[in-house]
Design an enzyme around this catalytic site. Structure first.
Site, PDB file in Angstrom:
ATOM      1  CD  GLU A 117      -2.252   2.796   3.860  1.00  0.00           C
ATOM      2  OE1 GLU A 117      -3.396   2.975   3.172  1.00  0.00           O
ATOM      3  OE2 GLU A 117      -1.953   3.764   4.526  1.00  0.00           O
ATOM      4  CE  LYS A 177      -5.469   0.297   1.564  1.00  0.00           C
ATOM      5  NZ  LYS A 177      -6.109   1.366   1.150  1.00  0.00           N
ATOM      6  CG  ASP A 181      -5.608   3.387   5.126  1.00  0.00           C
ATOM      7  OD1 ASP A 181      -5.883   4.409   4.650  1.00  0.00           O
ATOM      8  OD2 ASP A 181      -5.675   2.160   4.664  1.00  0.00           O
TER       9      ASP A 181
END
Length: 239
Positions: free
Chosen positions: A103, A105, A72
């Site tokens: 990452e 999220k 990401d």
């Protein structure tokens, strides 16, 4: 008008928190939500990291032709790295230029931690070249490649308390190439891995700002990237 440093720092956090919350509420499809969350964090890093760094969604490649998973957020050098490829909206970055991977999220869970750990390991497993460094008075020894930082950034936590034992237990379950060094739960605080492999958490009303400052401090300790062996990559021209 009077200036206030605390107000400026709080404003930075509020802007990130608000955009993350909006991404969760407005983007209906899970893929769209994911893209929106990445965009918020990438925007913050692009705005506030020093110019020597770049933050992009990317895949990392080494001179042997091995690739990481799609990541990401890859923070990489752009001052000394000789090439970065662009393919279908995704950057392909040489392993030597990478400083950190994250990452992004919506919610931190045990599953998302494992997912981020696997992503980090896929980057850390790649081979990195390092050449002797010419300078004004001679040639310096090759730099030993620095540790690649890794982490997970979210808006919320799935646990109560949000930054309690469940979080640190899951973070500490895997070490070595899978270890996550630093992260942010924007609604609650930040967490960071210390030298003995344990985790410190800090509940703060300015989590995004605290995360940014700790990230910059850790990037400073890594100094510059190793001198990449471009000819090692060029061998793929003969494949």
């Amino acid at each position: 008008m009077s200036w206030s440093l605390p107000a400026l720092l709080q404003g930075l956090h509020k802007g990130i928190h608000s955009r993350l919350h909006t991404a969760r509420e407005v983007a209906g499809h899970p893929v769209l939500k994911g893209d929106a969350v990445e965009t918020v964090w990438l925007g913050m890093l692009s705005d506030y990291l020093p110019e020597r760094y770049r933050a992009r969604r990317a895949v990392v490649v080494d001179s042997n032709g091995a690739f990481s998973h799609q990541i990401d957020i890859v923070i990489f050098d752009r001052q000394y790295s000789p090439f970065v490829f662009h393919q279908d909206g995704l950057d392909v970055v040489p392993a030597e230029s990478v400083y950190a991977v994250f990452e992004a999220k919506q919610i931190i869970t045990a599953e998302e931690i494992t997912y981020a750990q696997d992503k980090a390991a896929s980057v850390r497993a790649l081979y990195r070249t390092s050449l002797p460094i010419p300078h004004a008075t001679g040639i310096a020894d090759p730099k030993v490649p620095h540790p690649i930082l890794a982490g997970l950034v979210t808006l919320e936590s799935s646990w109560k308390p949000p930054l309690g034992d469940s979080l640190t237990k899951n973070l500490g379950a895997r070490q070595g190439e899978h270890a996550l060094d630093l992260g942010c739960v924007a609604a609650h605080g930040i967490y960071a891995r210390n030298g003995d492999g344990g985790y410190q958490v800090e509940e703060t009303a300015m989590a995004a700002t605290g995360f940014l400052f700790e990230l910059i401090a850790r990037l400073q300790t890594l100094a510059t990237v190793p001198m990449i062996d471009v000819r090692a990559y060029a061998r793929s021209l003969k494949a």
